[in-house]
Scaffold this active site. Sequence first.
Site, PDB file in Angstrom:
ATOM      1  N   LYS A 129      -5.052  -5.102  -6.512  1.00 44.24           N
ATOM      2  CA  LYS A 129      -3.945  -4.654  -6.234  1.00 44.24           C
ATOM      3  C   LYS A 129      -3.464  -3.088  -5.741  1.00 44.24           C
ATOM      4  CE  LYS A 129       0.363  -6.195  -8.053  1.00 44.24           C
ATOM      5  NZ  LYS A 129       0.575  -7.642  -7.671  1.00 44.24           N
TER       6      LYS A 129
HETATM    7  N1  GLU Z   1       2.374  -8.910  -4.552  1.00 36.69           N
HETATM    8  C1  GLU Z   1       2.404 -10.089  -4.744  1.00 36.69           C
HETATM    9  C2  GLU Z   1       1.953 -11.023  -6.293  1.00 36.69           C
HETATM   10  O1  GLU Z   1       1.901  -9.882  -7.000  1.00 36.69           O
HETATM   11  C3  GLU Z   1       1.329 -11.172  -3.787  1.00 36.69           C
HETATM   12  C4  GLU Z   1       0.428 -11.003  -3.191  1.00 36.69           C
HETATM   13  C5  GLU Z   1      -0.308 -11.577  -1.739  1.00 36.69           C
HETATM   14  O2  GLU Z   1       0.452 -11.914  -1.551  1.00 36.69           O
HETATM   15  O3  GLU Z   1      -1.341 -10.808  -1.443  1.00 36.69           O
HETATM   16  O4  GLU Z   1       1.596 -11.851  -6.467  1.00 36.69           O
END
Ligand code: GLU
Length: 442
Positions: A129
Amino acid sequence: MSTTTVTDAAKPTTNTIVEELGFPSDPNNLYTQTVTTMLEAAECINLRRRVKLILAQPKNEIMVHFPVRMDDGHHILFKGYRVQHNNALGPYKGGLRFHPNVHLDDVKSLALLMTMKCSLVRVPFGGGKGGIKVDPRAHSVTEMERITRRFCSAIMDVIGPEYDIPAPDVGSNAQYMAWFADTYMMSNVGKDAHNGLRVVTGKPVEFGGSLGREKATGQGVVDTLVELLPEVGLKVEGMRVSVLGFGNVGSWAARILHDMGAKVVAVADHTGAIRNDAGIDAHALAEHCQITGGLKGFAGDAITTDEFYQTAVDVLIPAALEQMITEREAAMIDAKIVAEGANAPTTPAGDRILSEKGIEVVPAILANAGGVTVSYFEWVQNKTSTYWDIEKVDRELNRHMVMAARRTVLARQQYKVDLRTAAYIAALDHIGKAYSVRGIFP
Ligand code: GLU
């Protein structure tokens, strides 16, 4: 550098790991909460101590500071993060959050949740993240473009299409991903430059994005609900729904449920809350929010946030930020199911109250895993230079979500735990098996 010995010789309890690794003792700390929940599930399946230790901390935590010129000529120094939690199952994967309250502990928690999510829905990715401490609403489009591009260049050396693949999250969107991919590709010129397209997912369809990615997280919430509703004797037709947060996840879940015959009776966001017992037109509300930036001014009775939580519904979908359902909100909630569209919207204390009240919580690592699942499809399409039609995307997404929901229900039956613990168990079991066969280097 941690000097923790990775050994299975002693098998101390969950708390010992939390203490040993020196996590904040503040019970409100999101990372401590997230790790504790994960370790409690790990205890149920006797996950090896070495795996618990590895998963209790991210592999890498990257923090960068970078200057960006504003439209009026002055510069602002921004703080950015990329946390790479675990890559035992595949490249690190997870979104980039653009929000003024982004902190390292939050990004770490969200990265850990990505590891769990990817494992649970069986996409071959690990968890990561990132984010930038910035309020996108306070900047022009040209400033956001420069912020995004400069952040990409600041972390470019530690990510990559086979190593760590960002995506949109709260405050970012497909346009930001296009700027990000373009910056990456332009900085890696040469015959292989186009490979760089896969460095991010959630791109616009015109530039390597997948059909169905924009609605994917909301669609996944709905797919999971449809699979689990019979467990509580509910059906979508006529079901009363309330939605907290009307961004990408909330608005898509509401629109899809509306089209399936459910009634969206209350919505709350950062600008206020509304109720309409006859049903809110989720499509019209999404359009209103697109234009005005929030639900304020939309038709319906204006209510307080407390009244929003107190509204009697079948399903409440928290689709805003973390830690919004504490003991206080949980005590007010009048629902049969809470389906977590957001990441970590319920605190452990809030969770306990919901459970005492007999409210079923569909945990985030299951309910909102649709986004990363279609991100994986996008990455595969880019890798193989193909495009899937929307029917294929929806079909494959549904298959992943239904299987993940079944895995979770099975773990619940087997271990006699709640759905959240069961989802962690199903995810951890898969990671644990990978570590058993891989071993630990050297
Ligand atoms: N931000 C989204 C999540 O928390 C998607 C992450 C992604 O597609 O890599 O799942």
